[in-house]
Design an enzyme around this catalytic site. Sequence first.
Site, PDB file in Angstrom:
ATOM      1  N   ASP A  13       0.849  -1.194   0.000  1.00 17.01           N
ATOM      2  CA  ASP A  13       0.000   0.000   0.000  1.00 17.01           C
ATOM      3  C   ASP A  13       0.884   1.244   0.000  1.00 17.01           C
ATOM      4  O   ASP A  13       1.760   1.384   0.862  1.00 17.01           O
ATOM      5  CB  ASP A  13      -0.903  -0.013   1.236  1.00 17.01           C
ATOM      6  CG  ASP A  13      -1.938   1.096   1.212  1.00 17.01           C
ATOM      7  OD1 ASP A  13      -2.181   1.669   0.132  1.00 17.01           O
ATOM      8  OD2 ASP A  13      -2.509   1.404   2.268  1.00 17.01           O
ATOM      9  N   ASP A 105      -2.663   2.566  -6.003  1.00 11.70           N
ATOM     10  CA  ASP A 105      -1.621   2.584  -4.968  1.00 11.70           C
ATOM     11  C   ASP A 105      -1.614   1.329  -4.096  1.00 11.70           C
ATOM     12  O   ASP A 105      -0.980   1.308  -3.048  1.00 11.70           O
ATOM     13  CB  ASP A 105      -1.784   3.812  -4.077  1.00 11.70           C
ATOM     14  CG  ASP A 105      -3.113   3.836  -3.328  1.00 11.70           C
ATOM     15  OD1 ASP A 105      -4.014   3.075  -3.707  1.00 11.70           O
ATOM     16  OD2 ASP A 105      -3.245   4.627  -2.372  1.00 11.70           O
ATOM     17  N   GLU A 106      -2.308   0.285  -4.522  1.00 12.47           N
ATOM     18  CA  GLU A 106      -2.392  -0.913  -3.694  1.00 12.47           C
ATOM     19  C   GLU A 106      -2.438  -2.162  -4.563  1.00 12.47           C
ATOM     20  O   GLU A 106      -3.087  -2.180  -5.609  1.00 12.47           O
ATOM     21  CB  GLU A 106      -3.641  -0.854  -2.809  1.00 12.47           C
ATOM     22  CG  GLU A 106      -3.746  -1.996  -1.821  1.00 12.47           C
ATOM     23  CD  GLU A 106      -4.953  -1.851  -0.903  1.00 12.47           C
ATOM     24  OE1 GLU A 106      -5.019  -2.582   0.100  1.00 12.47           O
ATOM     25  OE2 GLU A 106      -5.826  -1.005  -1.186  1.00 12.47           O
TER      26      GLU A 106
END
Length: 329
Positions: A13, A105-106
Amino acid sequence: MIISWPEVVLCLDGDAFFASVTQAVHPELKGKPVVTGFERGIATAVSYEARKLGIKRGMRCWEIKKLFPNVTIAHSDYRLYHLFSEKMFTVMRRYSPCVEVYSVDEGFADLKGMRRPLHMSYEQIAQAIKKEIELSLGITVSIGVSVTKSLAKLAVNIHKPSGLTIIPGQDIDQLLKQTDIEKVWGIGGQTTAFLRKLNINTAYEFAKKPEWFIKQNLPKPYQEIWRELNGEMVYGVNPDAKREYKSMTRSQTVTPPTNDKNILYSRLLSHVEDAFLKARNYNYAVKRVFIFLKSQDFKYHGIELKLTDPTSFPMMIRTELTGGFEKIY
């Protein structure tokens, strides 16, 4: 006997990703409070330095500037975010051929069987991924490693920012005991309230309920979450995750309930941006937007906005969004 690693899932993350990217390309902002979302008028991302001041996502920019004049409020640069995202997942793929991009973003990686070819332990693999991303991109990321996706996602939030948390099979109970039920991936506000009525307040209390109890009180998705929290991998890491969508939805229960116009409008803009961000990740242009409010008596009030020119950026339809919100409010 508890097997430490029946499966191995890594969850990565990006920490305050949009704000971190802004700091990375503007070194003078490193260590300083930064907020993105100037073009929308509300905070879309908040750096950890800004969070310490009490700034939260969704706050209006004028309010932030008034209360914290030293905070930098930057324009969003989604092409730059996408570039950083691609580089981040490229690094992950060097350590595993099975990587699932969950959002900009993950993501997840299946590490099972990678110790031998890489000549590294699972912790060393996670450390190597983290170090390479942080050194090459100038941002920080947090990583959680466990035996299922749900557990890895819980682990990634234990130590932030720039954290690394490894939860093998024998440590699952310890992780669950320190996790509030509302923090479990897939359990929303309404289900949390229901579970609390059943005196289930932690992930551990949920996981330790007998299977018959879970089946009697909850539908299939929550039965799958129960199995994942008990160390059984139900959700595999899918490198060919869904690539096409007819629609994308973002909604959230406002807690505590409110009819404050400014709060609801800020939430609306935040959800619109999240949905459009996902659309941009798939190179989609949006033709129609449906916005709605749901009251406490579960009645929906909504309106559909048909766009003359398809777009990927909500700032281009700000007038339509405002007019639509005024009508349903």
